[in-house]
Design an enzyme around this catalytic site. Sequence first.
Site, PDB file in Angstrom:
ATOM      1  N   ASP A   1     -34.923 117.994  64.219  1.00  0.00           N
ATOM      2  CA  ASP A   1     -33.556 118.191  63.720  1.00  0.00           C
ATOM      3  C   ASP A   1     -33.499 117.644  62.287  1.00  0.00           C
ATOM      4  OD1 ASP A   1     -30.769 118.625  63.538  1.00  0.00           O
ATOM      5  OD2 ASP A   1     -30.487 118.182  65.654  1.00  0.00           O
TER       6      ASP A   1
ATOM      7  N   HIS B   1     -35.158 119.626  59.798  1.00  0.00           N
ATOM      8  CA  HIS B   1     -34.127 120.507  59.252  1.00  0.00           C
ATOM      9  C   HIS B   1     -33.608 120.046  57.900  1.00  0.00           C
ATOM     10  CE1 HIS B   1     -33.121 122.027  63.619  1.00  0.00           C
ATOM     11  NE2 HIS B   1     -34.392 122.113  63.311  1.00  0.00           N
TER      12      HIS B   1
END
Length: 387
Positions: free
Chosen positions: A208, A231
Amino acid sequence: MSVKYLLMLCLLAFSVEADNNIKLFNAKEYGAIANDNTDNTWGDACQWNGSATVLIPEGTYILKSVGFKRPCNGSKTFHIKGILQAPIDPSLLTDQTWIDFRYIDQLRVNGGGTLNGQGTSTRQKCLNNPNCQVLFTTMNFGFITNGHVENFHSIDSKGGHFIVFGCENMTFTNLTLKSPVDNRNTDGIKISHTNGINISNVNIGTGDDCVAMISGTKRVQISNVFCGPGHGISVGSLGNNDAETNVEDIVVKSCNFSGTSNGLRIKTWAAPLNITLNVSNLIYQDISMNEVQNPIVIDQKYCPEHNCDHQENSHVQINNVTYKNIQGSSATDIAVNFNCSRIKPCQDIIVDNIRLWPYGGKGKQLTNYCFKVSGASYGTQIPTSCI
Ligand SMILES: *[C@@H]1O[C@H](CO)[C@@H](O)[C@H](O)[C@H]1NC(C)=O
Ligand SMILES: *[C@@H]1O[C@H](CO)[C@@H](O)[C@H](O)[C@H]1NC(C)=O
Ligand SMILES: *[C@@H]1O[C@H](CO)[C@@H](O)[C@H](O)[C@H]1NC(C)=O
Ligand SMILES: *[C@@H]1O[C@H](CO)[C@@H](O)[C@H](O)[C@H]1NC(C)=O
Ligand SMILES: *[C@@H]1O[C@H](CO)[C@@H](O)[C@H](O)[C@H]1NC(C)=O
Ligand SMILES: *[C@@H]1O[C@H](CO)[C@@H](O)[C@H](O)[C@H]1NC(C)=O
Ligand SMILES: *[C@@H]1O[C@H](CO)[C@@H](O)[C@H](O)[C@H]1NC(C)=O
Ligand SMILES: *[C@@H]1O[C@H](CO)[C@@H](O)[C@H](O)[C@H]1NC(C)=O
Ligand SMILES: *[C@@H]1O[C@H](CO)[C@@H](O)[C@H](O)[C@H]1NC(C)=O
Ligand SMILES: *[C@@H]1O[C@H](CO)[C@@H](O)[C@H](O)[C@H]1NC(C)=O
């Protein structure tokens, strides 16, 4: 290798008095998992009128959820020399958190050791069982002031590695935070309602955001962070409810992104709000990208589940953001993507000396995309700036 179970209850195996006001509390191994998660070792260290250290010695220990949740007198250190493992069985954990620090001034967490969240094993165990909860934060920092978190490793978290909430003046330095890229929702450092945070020399690879700065994040300095996979370093998501507060005064400097889905990202929902939420005064400088899908992106129609109302516009106002000296390779055809809000266009967006090229590809031509954005461009612009 035999794994010892660490009992936070009555951990006071022995204590060494160093001098007048500094005390060492040595957390030694015990033979069973504690039946509750009270914290007598920390309790005694906390009571101690002066500096105190709780030491996790070398060795491997399984530790259930623990909470250190009250103010203490003097600076307190949690010194992790050994390896702490979270239980694989999530029923041994509570409150979505493995290790929870709250309301402590002058907290230090360090020691060169490792926190192993055992997230992969828990995910395996939870496969096909919808009632099995996976997402536990490795370490929570709530309402901590003047904290220093440094010199250790956090691996295979079940959920996020660190959550920072309601804190003031925090330093995170010389850390590695690693989770398998396929383990979703494993943010590196997630920050909200925090004023004053420095993050430097941190190596993050997760499934993430490497760093996420959400509601109420102010005065942040991020430098020498390596992010990948993951991310990216994100502001947001924001703009989904009226309780959120502004994000401002952020500097991201001398960072590298490699193999990430985003680099420098600001994401806001296109949802109605009764307030104007502002994201302002951000500087991104001296950033290197390698095979990054969206190297520079402002996405004001953030909607990861693709189930949003297409008529809505974002009510988040983004202004005064500078991107300076950004270079490297993009894994998609769009290098810089400023997709701003129709009703709150991005203002004072400065791009200065941006050089982005296609990853591995000859012939491909990168472009930039601008929607509702104003500002200025300076220096080299490859591809051509659309501001
Ligand atoms: C801190 O010390 C003061 C006295 O110096 C004492 O009254 C107070 O209870 C102590 N607080 C804690 C949390 O131990
Ligand atoms: C705690 O230490 C401070 C100074 O170091 C002293 O003023 C205070 O009286 C101490 N409190 C207790 C309860 O010993
Ligand atoms: C960084 O942390 C590691 C342990 O994780 C330690 O061995 C090393 O000495 C630290 N480096 C600095 C500069 O403090
Ligand atoms: C945080 O740091 C600032 C600036 O150094 C200082 O003014 C403020 O008092 C600190 N906050 C706390 C809670 O100690
Ligand atoms: C962060 O670093 C800057 C410059 O290095 C320093 O001025 C500031 O006080 C630091 N803030 C915190 C919260 O440590
Ligand atoms: C980032 O990459 C550059 C060039 O590839 C390298 O010189 C630098 O040391 C890297 N920095 C970090 C924090 O990894
Ligand atoms: C805004 O306020 C109105 C009236 O108080 C309320 O009906 C509406 O739900 C609010 N919208 C949001 C997004 O909170
Ligand atoms: C956001 O900025 C606008 C324009 O500067 C200002 O009018 C508004 O009060 C700000 N909103 C908040 C929540 O600070
Ligand atoms: C824009 O942001 C920079 C960096 O945070 C700050 O120094 C500057 O004062 C801001 N400009 C305005 C007009 O607020
Ligand atoms: C910009 O946002 C619109 C609306 O969500 C979307 O349809 C479009 O694909 C986006 N453009 C780019 C280049 O990301």
